[in-house]
Design an enzyme around this catalytic site. Structure first.
Site, PDB file in Angstrom:
ATOM      1  N   LYS A  40       0.866  -1.189   0.000  1.00 46.03           N
ATOM      2  CA  LYS A  40       0.000   0.000   0.000  1.00 46.03           C
ATOM      3  C   LYS A  40       0.896   1.230   0.000  1.00 46.03           C
ATOM      4  O   LYS A  40       1.245   1.790   1.038  1.00 46.03           O
ATOM      5  CB  LYS A  40      -0.932  -0.005   1.212  1.00 46.03           C
ATOM      6  CG  LYS A  40      -2.113   0.949   1.049  1.00 46.03           C
ATOM      7  CD  LYS A  40      -3.023   0.508  -0.080  1.00 46.03           C
ATOM      8  CE  LYS A  40      -4.179   1.472  -0.295  1.00 46.03           C
ATOM      9  NZ  LYS A  40      -5.002   1.109  -1.456  1.00 46.03           N
ATOM     10  N   SER A  56      -8.444  -0.369  -5.435  1.00 49.62           N
ATOM     11  CA  SER A  56      -8.741  -0.002  -4.056  1.00 49.62           C
ATOM     12  C   SER A  56     -10.248   0.232  -3.883  1.00 49.62           C
ATOM     13  O   SER A  56     -11.027  -0.683  -4.028  1.00 49.62           O
ATOM     14  CB  SER A  56      -7.909   1.220  -3.654  1.00 49.62           C
ATOM     15  OG  SER A  56      -7.572   1.169  -2.291  1.00 49.62           O
TER      16      SER A  56
END
Length: 634
Positions: free
Chosen positions: A210, A413
């Site tokens: 991430k 996402s």
């Protein structure tokens, strides 16, 4: 003396009367202009479109100006408004929709008055790679119909040349060039700057991949981030080169020779770029503009009134709506989610749940709608906003209407969070998807303010302190936020596991915030099929058992007054405003300082993004893949 005073008073009276007449006249002129705009807006809203009366065969000139959008939005009165606000009145949101462009090219295949296409893309600034591929597909269909495509180029960037490569012949100016150099991703890291300014960033995230928060905690790119990014742009570039090579019937090595070979050939041709590209079959003819004009007059005939070849701009070529009566009750709704997902969109490029939900509700409640295609082209955004949209899509499924997810360039996402509600997911080979992860970022300026002699005090009614920029994050707040990040991540894993019918442990292995290309996502089970928008339409028709149907585009109209307000309501931290604001000072600011200004504005934007919309994102959780909006196609 009194007579003189009277004369002066009379003069002043006449002056005041004259000024009053001017004032009233100006107000009346402004009022008339507003009335004209209002009438024109109503005129366009009832679908009476401006059309060019085409009476003789003319080439369709694809002279796109500006950037291609993944929307299908019509801005009423945009021609008039653009004339008021922009020098270039041809740059229209409506006609820069990729779907609108493709529809016009496909209509031209059947149009006897369109014998060919001219690509004149000097003012075309680019678009998403999936959008370019979709237009390329329609150009290939046009060419296969037996009609010819000609391209005129002076100095083409990579987006322009990608479309040029579909032409039968490419004309290049003797002093022109084709800029083929590969794709790149650039990221700015400012951990050291934050240290200098004594700004403390507190990061909450799960998953080493991430990478959205890396610029705050590193001064360079992590190995994991560098690896995944390189794999992606390498695949993207490989597909680009293969497409060019196939269109031009040459080897991939001819498209982009090795640097040493390029330098050697450039010396051989005395630096003449046009000859270099002609020898490598990147172009077909080296012609001056006058010579090109003569060639096209031979092909398409002379327009005596314009003293040029017969052609019609794609902006003036009317798109004819065909709605046979037998498909009146068979509709497939298309809803676009394009841009960052926010709780309360500040402009038309944001996706606020309120507007998206309205579109979803319309599709659910419309009995004529038998299936829904959700076009997802977003890096994600706020978790709360993404979940609100996902739940609304679930309601459509419960109403018995199939949901097809069609992914654009990026569906990652929060974009993938939404996609989990679909019955079937279709991605392009190079779609960026996955990035299953959640993060939170808190910045505080307490130490920075101390340098300026400023301090703050906080009094609370409970033992839970508030989150403020001017105080360090307390241990209680850190525990509180980390708990929500952890729970949010668990929910994300659960959603994906249930949607894809995969064990949670398997999803955990492919999650961790890692991004995947569409091709990779198909192999690991995150998407069902590799295809484009046409495949999504075909799948929607198949799942709803329709043979004849009509496509309806939700959010097909944006009110002209919203457009006008956007011209005045400039948001300093909006991506589009950044470009506009820096462009306005580029005439007097040196390029190096302009670049620094750009980067500083981006930093300020990033630092203030979190907590900007606390009304819907109360825990400040984000599921967004920020890094993959920055691929340099040009």
């Amino acid at each position: 003396m009194s007579d003189l005073w009277k004369k002066l008073c009379n003069i002043f009276k006449w002056i005041l009367k004259f000024l009053n007449i001017i004032r009233i006249s100006l107000l009346n002129i402004i009022f008339i202009i507003l009335i004209v705009i209002m009438i024109y807006s109503i005129y366009t809203k009832i679908n009476i479109n401006y059309q060019v009366n085409q009476t003789q065969p003319s080439a369709l000139k694809i002279d796109i100006e500006g950037y291609i959008s993944d929307h299908f939005i019509r801005y009423p009165s945009s021609r008039l408004v653009d004339k008021l606000f922009h020098e270039n009145a041809s740059s229209l949101y409506e006609d820069n929709s990729v779907y609108n462009i493709v529809a016009k090219i496909r209509q031209a295949i059947r149009d006897p008055l369109i014998p060919g296409i001219i690509l004149e893309l000097k003012n075309f600034t680019g678009g998403d790679y999936t959008a370019l591929e979709y237009i390329g597909k329609s150009l290939l269909e046009f060419k296969k119909s037996g009609k010819k495509i000609y391209s005129i180029e002076e100095n083409a960037n990579q987006s322009q040349y990608f479309l040029d490569s579909f032409a039968n012949k490419i004309f290049l100016d003797p002093y022109g060039s084709i800029n083929l150099h590969g794709f790149s991703i650039e990221e700015t890291y400012f951990k050291k700057l934050l240290n200098i300014l004594q700004i403390e960033s507190t990061i909450f995230r799960i998953g080493k991949y991430k990478s959205a928060v890396e610029p705050y905690i590193r001064n360079n790119m992590s190995k994991e981030n560098k690896k995944t990014r390189y794999q992606w742009i390498a695949d993207l570039w490989c597909d680009y080169v293969k497409t060019i090579a196939k269109n031009r019937n040459i080897s991939c090595n001819k498209v982009v020779p090795k640097a040493k070979k390029t330098i050697h050939d450039m010396k051989k041709f005395h630096g003449n770029m046009a000859i270099f590209f002609k020898k490598n079959h990147i172009i077909d003819k080296i012609f001056s503009s006058k010579r090109i004009e003569k060639e096209l007059i031979k092909i398409f005939g002379l327009n005596k009134s314009k003293n040029s070849y017969n052609c019609i701009s794609i902006y003036d070529y009317p798109l004819k709506k065909q709605s046979p009566s037998n498909i009146k009750n068979n509709k497939i709704a298309i809803i676009s989610i394009d841009g960052v997902i926010t709780g309360n969109g500040s402009n038309s490029y944001d996706n606020a749940p309120t507007s998206i939900i309205t579109e979803l509700e319309n599709a659910k409640n419309n009995n004529d709608v038998k299936a829904v295609i959700i076009r997802v082209n977003t890096p994600g955004g706020e978790v709360t906003a993404s979940e609100i949209i996902r739940k609304e899509i679930e309601k459509i499924k419960k109403a018995g209407k199939p949901i097809i997810i069609s992914m654009g360039d990026v569906a990652a996402s929060g974009g993938y969070w939404i996609a989990t509600a679909g019955d079937y997911i279709i991605a392009n080979n190079n779609t960026v998807t996955g990035s299953i992860g959640i993060f939170n970022l808190l910045n505080n300026f307490e130490d920075s303010l101390k340098l300026l002699g400023i301090s703050t005090e906080q009094i609370n009614s409970t033992d839970m302190p508030h989150i403020v920029y001017t105080k360090k994050v307390s241990p209680l707040i850190k525990q509180f936020i980390q708990a929500h990040v952890t729970e949010g991540y668990k929910k994300f894993i659960k959603l994906v596991s249930k949607s894809r019918n995969k064990p949670k442990n398997y999803i955990k292995q492919i999650a961790k915030g890692r991004i995947w290309t569409g091709r990779q996502a198909k192999k690991i089970g995150l998407v069902d099929m590799i295809g484009d928008f046409d495949d999504a339409i075909a799948k929607a028709a198949s799942m709803s058992k329709l043979t004849n149907f009509e496509l309806i585009w939700e959010k097909s109209t944006v009110d002209v007054w919203d457009y006008v307000k956007e011209q005045f309501n400039i948001n300093l931290f909006d991506n589009n405003s950044i470009q506009n604001n820096t462009a306005s000072v580029s005439l007097w600011l040196p390029d190096a300082l302009l670049h620094i200004l750009n980067e500083l504005i981006k930093i300020l934007k990033n630092l203030t993004m979190i907590h900007s919309k606390q009304n819907t994102n109360i825990f400040n959780l984000y599921a967004i893949c920020l890094n993959y909006q920055k691929v340099q196609l040009d």
